[in-house]
Design a protein around this motif. Structure first.
Motif, PDB file in Angstrom:
ATOM      1  N   GLN A 138       0.840  -1.182   0.000  1.00 36.16           N
ATOM      2  CA  GLN A 138       0.000   0.000   0.000  1.00 36.16           C
ATOM      3  C   GLN A 138       0.887   1.248   0.000  1.00 36.16           C
ATOM      4  O   GLN A 138       1.956   1.249   0.598  1.00 36.16           O
ATOM      5  CB  GLN A 138      -0.886   0.001   1.250  1.00 36.16           C
ATOM      6  N   VAL A 139       0.438   2.288  -0.727  1.00 37.64           N
ATOM      7  CA  VAL A 139       1.162   3.545  -0.750  1.00 37.64           C
ATOM      8  C   VAL A 139       0.197   4.669  -0.418  1.00 37.64           C
ATOM      9  O   VAL A 139      -0.986   4.618  -0.735  1.00 37.64           O
ATOM     10  CB  VAL A 139       1.831   3.804  -2.125  1.00 37.64           C
ATOM     11  N   ARG A 187       6.445   0.958   0.949  1.00 40.40           N
ATOM     12  CA  ARG A 187       7.603   0.260   0.383  1.00 40.40           C
ATOM     13  C   ARG A 187       7.375  -0.298  -1.012  1.00 40.40           C
ATOM     14  O   ARG A 187       8.252  -0.935  -1.563  1.00 40.40           O
ATOM     15  CB  ARG A 187       8.021  -0.863   1.322  1.00 40.40           C
ATOM     16  N   THR A 188       6.199  -0.053  -1.590  1.00 33.58           N
ATOM     17  CA  THR A 188       5.918  -0.689  -2.877  1.00 33.58           C
ATOM     18  C   THR A 188       5.921   0.288  -4.049  1.00 33.58           C
ATOM     19  O   THR A 188       5.546  -0.083  -5.153  1.00 33.58           O
ATOM     20  CB  THR A 188       4.551  -1.388  -2.821  1.00 33.58           C
ATOM     21  N   SER A 219       8.184   1.517  -6.035  1.00 34.84           N
ATOM     22  CA  SER A 219       8.983   1.172  -7.208  1.00 34.84           C
ATOM     23  C   SER A 219       8.370   0.053  -8.037  1.00 34.84           C
ATOM     24  O   SER A 219       8.781  -0.172  -9.177  1.00 34.84           O
ATOM     25  CB  SER A 219      10.405   0.790  -6.793  1.00 34.84           C
ATOM     26  N   SER A 220       7.396  -0.651  -7.508  1.00 36.31           N
ATOM     27  CA  SER A 220       6.741  -1.720  -8.254  1.00 36.31           C
ATOM     28  C   SER A 220       5.435  -1.269  -8.882  1.00 36.31           C
ATOM     29  O   SER A 220       4.795  -2.040  -9.605  1.00 36.31           O
ATOM     30  CB  SER A 220       6.460  -2.911  -7.329  1.00 36.31           C
ATOM     31  N   ARG A 221       5.041  -0.037  -8.649  1.00 39.63           N
ATOM     32  CA  ARG A 221       3.736   0.461  -9.096  1.00 39.63           C
ATOM     33  C   ARG A 221       3.816   1.231 -10.409  1.00 39.63           C
ATOM     34  O   ARG A 221       4.738   2.030 -10.613  1.00 39.63           O
ATOM     35  CB  ARG A 221       3.124   1.390  -8.050  1.00 39.63           C
ATOM     36  N   SER A 271       6.534   1.001 -13.889  1.00 41.08           N
ATOM     37  CA  SER A 271       7.278   0.941 -12.632  1.00 41.08           C
ATOM     38  C   SER A 271       8.757   1.276 -12.811  1.00 41.08           C
ATOM     39  O   SER A 271       9.358   1.945 -11.960  1.00 41.08           O
ATOM     40  CB  SER A 271       7.130  -0.435 -11.995  1.00 41.08           C
ATOM     41  N   ASN A 296      12.555   6.574  -8.459  1.00 43.51           N
ATOM     42  CA  ASN A 296      12.197   5.541  -7.496  1.00 43.51           C
ATOM     43  C   ASN A 296      13.013   5.642  -6.206  1.00 43.51           C
ATOM     44  O   ASN A 296      12.559   5.207  -5.156  1.00 43.51           O
ATOM     45  CB  ASN A 296      12.351   4.158  -8.116  1.00 43.51           C
ATOM     46  N   ASN A 356      10.952   7.990  -4.256  1.00 46.57           N
ATOM     47  CA  ASN A 356       9.513   7.669  -4.167  1.00 46.57           C
ATOM     48  C   ASN A 356       8.647   8.796  -4.721  1.00 46.57           C
ATOM     49  O   ASN A 356       7.605   9.137  -4.150  1.00 46.57           O
ATOM     50  CB  ASN A 356       9.104   7.375  -2.712  1.00 46.57           C
ATOM     51  N   LYS A 385      -1.281  -1.479  -9.529  1.00 45.57           N
ATOM     52  CA  LYS A 385      -0.378  -2.599  -9.305  1.00 45.57           C
ATOM     53  C   LYS A 385       0.343  -3.036 -10.579  1.00 45.57           C
ATOM     54  O   LYS A 385       1.401  -3.662 -10.505  1.00 45.57           O
ATOM     55  CB  LYS A 385      -1.140  -3.766  -8.686  1.00 45.57           C
TER      56      LYS A 385
END
Length: 119
Positions: free
Chosen positions: A1-2, A27-28, A30-32, A53, A74, A77, A100
């Motif tokens: 979750q961001v 913490r996510t 960079s994957s989004r 991403s 990234n 953020n 996602k």
């Protein structure tokens, strides 16, 4: 979750530029896939630009292509929207969103930042 927070909006004259920033916590990031959207009163929220991403793939809606540039850092953020050659039709509340994956729906949103372009 961001969690997302936009900044950089304001009042600018037609032909001017603004740079929006969206800082994400969590913490996510960079994957989004990240996107910028805008909304005017009485209309649906509309996609402006999105970035994969890694930052290697971008998309722009036709009305901003060649004027706006989306980018991301990234390590910080943060996702950016550089807006050049602004015109009054760009006036809106701008939101950043997180998805996602490239084709997924956006499930996290910031509170928005107002951009007003005067003639």
């Amino acid at each position: 979750q961001v969690q997302l927070v936009e900044s950089g909006g304001g009042l600018v004259q037609a032909g001017g530029s603004l740079r929006l920033s969206c800082v994400a916590s969590g913490r996510t990031f960079s994957s989004r896939t990240m996107g910028w959207f805008r909304q005017v009163p009485g209309k649906e929220r509309a996609s402006v630009a999105r970035i994969s991403s890694s930052g290697s793939t971008t998309y722009y809606t036709d009305s901003v292509n060649g004027r706006f540039t989306i980018s991301r850092d990234n390590a910080k953020n943060t996702v950016y929207l550089q807006m050049n050659s602004l015109n009054p039709e760009d006036t809106a509340v701008y939101y950043c969103g997180a998805a996602k994956s490239w084709g997924a729906g956006y499930d996290e949103w910031g509170p928005g930042t107002q951009v007003t372009v005067s003639t």
